[in-house]
Design an enzyme around this catalytic site. Structure first.
Site, PDB file in Angstrom:
ATOM      1  N   SER A   2     -25.253  32.052 -56.676  1.00  0.00           N
ATOM      2  CA  SER A   2     -23.747  32.789 -55.742  1.00  0.00           C
ATOM      3  C   SER A   2     -23.048  31.017 -56.759  1.00  0.00           C
ATOM      4  O   SER A   2     -23.719  29.996 -56.865  1.00  0.00           O
ATOM      5  CB  SER A   2     -23.972  31.551 -55.012  1.00  0.00           C
ATOM      6  N   HIS A  52     -22.536  36.755 -56.194  1.00  0.00           N
ATOM      7  CA  HIS A  52     -22.402  36.184 -55.055  1.00  0.00           C
ATOM      8  C   HIS A  52     -20.823  34.967 -55.113  1.00  0.00           C
ATOM      9  O   HIS A  52     -21.354  33.877 -56.069  1.00  0.00           O
ATOM     10  CB  HIS A  52     -23.617  35.441 -53.842  1.00  0.00           C
ATOM     11  N   ASP A  77     -18.322  32.632 -53.098  1.00  0.00           N
ATOM     12  CA  ASP A  77     -17.841  32.156 -51.744  1.00  0.00           C
ATOM     13  C   ASP A  77     -16.341  32.428 -51.869  1.00  0.00           C
ATOM     14  O   ASP A  77     -15.879  31.472 -52.264  1.00  0.00           O
ATOM     15  CB  ASP A  77     -18.894  30.916 -51.698  1.00  0.00           C
ATOM     16  N   MET A  90     -13.404  30.933 -49.672  1.00  0.00           N
ATOM     17  CA  MET A  90     -13.164  30.327 -48.231  1.00  0.00           C
ATOM     18  C   MET A  90     -11.827  29.308 -48.355  1.00  0.00           C
ATOM     19  O   MET A  90     -10.928  29.404 -49.545  1.00  0.00           O
ATOM     20  CB  MET A  90     -14.002  28.944 -48.815  1.00  0.00           C
ATOM     21  N   HIS A 141     -18.029  36.817 -50.248  1.00  0.00           N
ATOM     22  CA  HIS A 141     -18.401  36.717 -49.348  1.00  0.00           C
ATOM     23  C   HIS A 141     -17.115  35.398 -48.443  1.00  0.00           C
ATOM     24  O   HIS A 141     -17.191  34.597 -48.563  1.00  0.00           O
ATOM     25  CB  HIS A 141     -19.855  35.480 -49.002  1.00  0.00           C
ATOM     26  N   MET A 175     -15.044  34.138 -46.184  1.00  0.00           N
ATOM     27  CA  MET A 175     -15.890  32.705 -44.836  1.00  0.00           C
ATOM     28  C   MET A 175     -13.699  32.276 -45.244  1.00  0.00           C
ATOM     29  O   MET A 175     -13.288  31.285 -45.392  1.00  0.00           O
ATOM     30  CB  MET A 175     -15.981  31.062 -45.562  1.00  0.00           C
ATOM     31  N   MET A 199     -26.257  33.369 -42.127  1.00  0.00           N
ATOM     32  CA  MET A 199     -26.442  32.131 -42.790  1.00  0.00           C
ATOM     33  C   MET A 199     -27.283  30.699 -42.585  1.00  0.00           C
ATOM     34  O   MET A 199     -27.710  30.997 -41.471  1.00  0.00           O
ATOM     35  CB  MET A 199     -25.012  31.336 -42.112  1.00  0.00           C
ATOM     36  N   PHE A 225     -20.614  24.894 -47.633  1.00  0.00           N
ATOM     37  CA  PHE A 225     -20.709  24.221 -48.948  1.00  0.00           C
ATOM     38  C   PHE A 225     -22.018  24.298 -49.553  1.00  0.00           C
ATOM     39  O   PHE A 225     -23.294  24.906 -49.081  1.00  0.00           O
ATOM     40  CB  PHE A 225     -20.828  22.356 -48.860  1.00  0.00           C
ATOM     41  N   ASP A 285     -27.857  33.628 -46.936  1.00  0.00           N
ATOM     42  CA  ASP A 285     -27.044  32.210 -47.393  1.00  0.00           C
ATOM     43  C   ASP A 285     -27.248  31.193 -47.635  1.00  0.00           C
ATOM     44  O   ASP A 285     -27.223  30.580 -46.285  1.00  0.00           O
ATOM     45  CB  ASP A 285     -25.621  32.701 -47.218  1.00  0.00           C
ATOM     46  N   GLY A 328     -27.754  29.538 -54.827  1.00  0.00           N
ATOM     47  CA  GLY A 328     -26.204  28.477 -55.414  1.00  0.00           C
ATOM     48  C   GLY A 328     -27.343  27.008 -55.872  1.00  0.00           C
ATOM     49  O   GLY A 328     -27.011  27.207 -57.124  1.00  0.00           O
ATOM     50  N   SER A 329     -27.140  26.417 -55.767  1.00  0.00           N
ATOM     51  CA  SER A 329     -27.837  25.348 -56.646  1.00  0.00           C
ATOM     52  C   SER A 329     -29.082  25.141 -56.340  1.00  0.00           C
ATOM     53  O   SER A 329     -29.506  24.915 -57.465  1.00  0.00           O
ATOM     54  CB  SER A 329     -27.863  23.848 -55.152  1.00  0.00           C
TER      55      SER A 329
HETATM   56  C1  DX5 Z   1     -22.477  28.466 -48.590  1.00  0.00           C
HETATM   57  C2  DX5 Z   1     -21.666  29.389 -49.002  1.00  0.00           C
HETATM   58  C3  DX5 Z   1     -23.083  30.057 -50.059  1.00  0.00           C
HETATM   59  C4  DX5 Z   1     -23.664  28.461 -50.986  1.00  0.00           C
HETATM   60  C5  DX5 Z   1     -25.324  28.626 -50.609  1.00  0.00           C
HETATM   61  O1  DX5 Z   1     -21.148  28.269 -47.978  1.00  0.00           O
HETATM   62  O2  DX5 Z   1     -21.998  30.109 -48.619  1.00  0.00           O
HETATM   63  O3  DX5 Z   1     -23.049  31.112 -50.549  1.00  0.00           O
HETATM   64  O4  DX5 Z   1     -23.247  28.671 -52.442  1.00  0.00           O
HETATM   65  O5  DX5 Z   1     -25.431  27.442 -51.558  1.00  0.00           O
HETATM   66  P1  DX5 Z   1     -26.514  26.808 -51.709  1.00  0.00           P
HETATM   67  O6  DX5 Z   1     -27.773  27.785 -52.863  1.00  0.00           O
HETATM   68  O7  DX5 Z   1     -26.969  25.840 -52.849  1.00  0.00           O
HETATM   69  O8  DX5 Z   1     -26.883  26.627 -50.130  1.00  0.00           O
HETATM   70 ZN    ZN Z   2     -21.827  32.353 -49.426  1.00  0.00          ZN
END
Ligand code: DX5
Ligand code: ZN
Length: 225
Positions: free
Chosen positions: A12, A37, A39, A41, A70, A72, A141, A147, A179, A201-202
Site C-alpha cells: 500500500s 494497492h 488507498d 480517501m 481501494h 474509501m 479490513m 490510516f 488490509d 503498508g508500514s
Molecule cells: C487503511 C488502508 C490500508 C493501509 C494499510 O485505511 O486501507 O491500505 O495503508 O497500512 P498498514 O499496513 O500500515 O496497516
Molecule cells: Zn487499503
C-alpha cells in the site's frame, strides 16, 4: 492445508515516501509484489484525505503491477468507473458507503476491471452475503480504514474463515484480500484462514528496504503457494 493458492503481496503506497514514489514502486516490483494497492480517501467516509484519479493515472503508465484502487469514499458509485479509465485493474468499494452496491460492482466489471467489496471490522459477513456473487474479491479490513500503521485486529481472522467457507460452499470464484496491520507476525495466520491478497503498508514502506520487506512477506507465505 489448502494448496495451489496464488498468494499475492499488495504494497500500500499510503506509507511510501511520496517524494520518491517511483523508486519505491520499483523496489516492491523487484521484491515480488503482485499488486499495487492505492488507498483513496475523501475526508468524509474516512477521516483522512489521500490521493485520487491523477495519481492512479500516472502510476498505471509507470508500473507493470495491476493497480488495486481501494475507494474509501462516500457514494463510490459516482467515481468507480473513472478509476478503471484511469488504469486501475481492481476497484473496491465499501459496503457501508454504497446503497447501490450491485450497480456499482456491475459498472466496474463492465468497464473491464475486477470488482471488490470491502467490509469494515465491525460490519458483519451477512452484509455481503448477496453481493458476494457479483464480486471478484472481498476486501476484509483488519483495522478501521483511514490510516496506515494501526494495530491488526485479531478477531478478523475468524471472519476471513467464515467468508472463505461461504465462498467454498457456493463454489464462487471470489478471492479474499486483507488490509490493515499485516506484517511478518500475522501473515501466516491470515493466509491459513483463507486470505490470498495481503495488503501491507508500514510493514513494507516503513522499513529501510522495501524490496527485502516484500520478499520476506512472500517467503513467509511460500508454503501456501
Ligand atoms: C487503511 C488502508 C490500508 C493501509 C494499510 O485505511 O486501507 O491500505 O495503508 O497500512 P498498514 O499496513 O500500515 O496497516
Ligand atoms: Zn487499503
Amino acid at each position: 492445508m489448502i494448496t495451489n493458492r496464488n498468494i499475492e503481496i499488495a504494497p500500500s503506497i499510503l506509507s511510501a515516501d511520496f517524494s520518491c514514489l517511483g523508486e519505491q514502486i520499483k523496489a516492491v516490483e523487484r521484491g515480488g509484489a503482485g499488486v499495487l494497492h492505492v488507498d483513496v480517501m475523501d475526508g468524509h467516509f474516512v477521516p483522512n484525505i489521500t490521493v485520487g484519479l491523477p495519481v492512479v493515472k500516472s502510476l498505471s503508465g509507470f508500473t507493470r503491477l495491476p493497480i488495486d484502487a481501494h475507494l474509501m469514499i462516500s457514494e463510490p458509485g459516482r467515481y468507480a468507473t473513472q478509476f478503471v479509465s484511469a488504469g486501475a485493474q481492481m476497484v473496491s468499494v465499501h459496503v457501508e458507503a454504497d446503497a447501490h452496491l450491485h450497480r456499482t460492482l456491475m459498472t466496474i466489471r463492465d468497464a473491464g476491471a475486477q470488482a471488490g467489496v470491502v467490509l469494515n471490522p465491525a460490519t458483519p459477513v451477512s452484509a455481503i452475503e448477496e453481493a458476494l456473487q457479483f464480486a471478484d474479491y472481498v476486501l476484509v479490513m483488519s483495522v478501521n480504514p483511514g490510516f496506515g500503521g494501526q494495530k491488526f485486529i485479531p478477531e478478523v481472522i475468524d471472519k476471513v474463515k467464515r467468508i472463505r467457507r461461504l465462498i467454498e460452499e457456493r463454489q464462487l470464484n471470489v478471492r479474499i484480500e486483507i488490509d490493515g496491520g499485516i506484517d511478518r507476525n500475522n501473515v501466516e495466520s491470515v493466509v491459513a484462514a483463507g486470505a490470498e491478497i495481503l495488503v501491507a503498508g508500514s510493514a513494507i514502506f516503513g522499513t529501510s528496504d522495501a524490496e527485502a520487506a516484500v520478499r520476506e512477506l512472500r517467503n513467509a507465505t511460500i508454503q501456501w503457494v
